[in-house]
Design an enzyme around this catalytic site. Sequence first.
Site, PDB file in Angstrom:
ATOM      1  CE  LYS A 211      34.796  69.070  61.317  1.00  0.00           C
ATOM      2  NZ  LYS A 211      34.975  68.284  60.075  1.00  0.00           N
TER       3      LYS A 211
ATOM      4  N   GLY B 248      38.455  60.444  56.139  1.00  0.00           N
ATOM      5  CA  GLY B 248      38.818  59.990  54.800  1.00  0.00           C
ATOM      6  C   GLY B 248      39.011  58.497  54.653  1.00  0.00           C
TER       7      GLY B 248
ATOM      8  CB  ALA C 265      35.417  61.880  60.259  1.00  0.00           C
ATOM      9  N   GLY C 266      34.724  59.553  58.049  1.00  0.00           N
ATOM     10  CA  GLY C 266      34.763  58.110  57.848  1.00  0.00           C
ATOM     11  C   GLY C 266      33.619  57.526  57.051  1.00  0.00           C
TER      12      GLY C 266
ATOM     13  CG  ASN D 284      35.121  67.028  51.513  1.00  0.00           C
ATOM     14  OD1 ASN D 284      35.777  68.000  51.824  1.00  0.00           O
ATOM     15  ND2 ASN D 284      34.947  66.723  50.234  1.00  0.00           N
ATOM     16  CB  THR D 285      36.759  61.793  51.496  1.00  0.00           C
ATOM     17  OG1 THR D 285      37.587  62.769  52.130  1.00  0.00           O
ATOM     18  CG2 THR D 285      37.624  60.938  50.583  1.00  0.00           C
TER      19      THR D 285
END
Length: 254
Positions: A96, A157, A183-184, A205-206
Site C-alpha cells: 500500500k 482516523g 480511511a475515515g 483500522n481506527t
Amino acid sequence: MLQIADKSFTSRLLLGTGKYPSFEEQKEAVNISDAEILTFAVRRMDIFEASQPNLLEQLDLNRYSLLPNTAGAKTAEEAVRIAKLAKASGLCDMVKVEVIGCNKTLLPDPVETLRAAEILLDEGFIVLPYTSDDVVLAKRLVDLGVHAIMPGASPIGSGKGIINPFNLRVIIEQSNVPVIVDAGIGSPKDAAYAMELGADGVLLNTAVSGAADPVRMAHAMKLAIEAGRLGFEAGRIPEKNYAEASSPGEGLFT
C-alpha cells in the site's frame, strides 16, 4: 470474490493492525473479522523486539496476506525505500503506497504518490496507492497500471465517514481495477454505504481498534461489508420524490 492482480480473496474487509488496546484484543479482532488481508506500517513495527508480542509471528500465513504500507513517507523515494525493505524481509510483494503531503489532514501528496506508484510498478510490485477522493488523480493512477485504487472516505482516523459520495461513485465507475475505500470509516453504516456505492472492499483500522469493544466492532464491520455488497449486487429501488403504495390498488373490496 475480490481479485487483486493474481491474488483472490473471499473477504472484502482489509484490516489494519495498529493501536489496539491489547495484543489479545488485536488477535481476537483479526480472527472474528474473517479478513484475509492485514495491513501494517513497516516503519512502526519492530519485528526484531523479542520481548514484545508480535502479531506477525502469530499469523498463519496460509490464511492471511500481508499488506505492508509506507506510512511515514513524505516523498516517493522514502515510500520506495520502505516498500523494498518490506519485500526484502520476505513479507509480501504487495504494498500500500502511502505518501503524506499534509501533517494536519494527513492527506496524501498526489504528485509523490503518482511518482512512487510508477517506480514500484517498474520494480515489479503489486501496487495499491492510497489517495484522496480526487477523480482525476484516481484515473491517472489506474491508467498508470496500479492493481487497485484506495481513495479515502475522509481524513485518516477522523471517523467522519464518506464525505463525498459523488466522487467515490465516479472513481468506482471509471476504474477497471478494484476500488477499496480507505480511511475515515467510523461505523458499520459507513462501511455498508461504501459497499452500496459499488466499492470492491473497505480498509479500516481506527474504527475497530479505537472502538469501546474492538472485537465486537470487527464482527460488526464484517457483517456490514457483506450486507453492503449484497445490497449493491441486488440493486436498490430508485428514489422517488413522492410516496408510492406498496400494495396494488386494483382488486380491492368495495
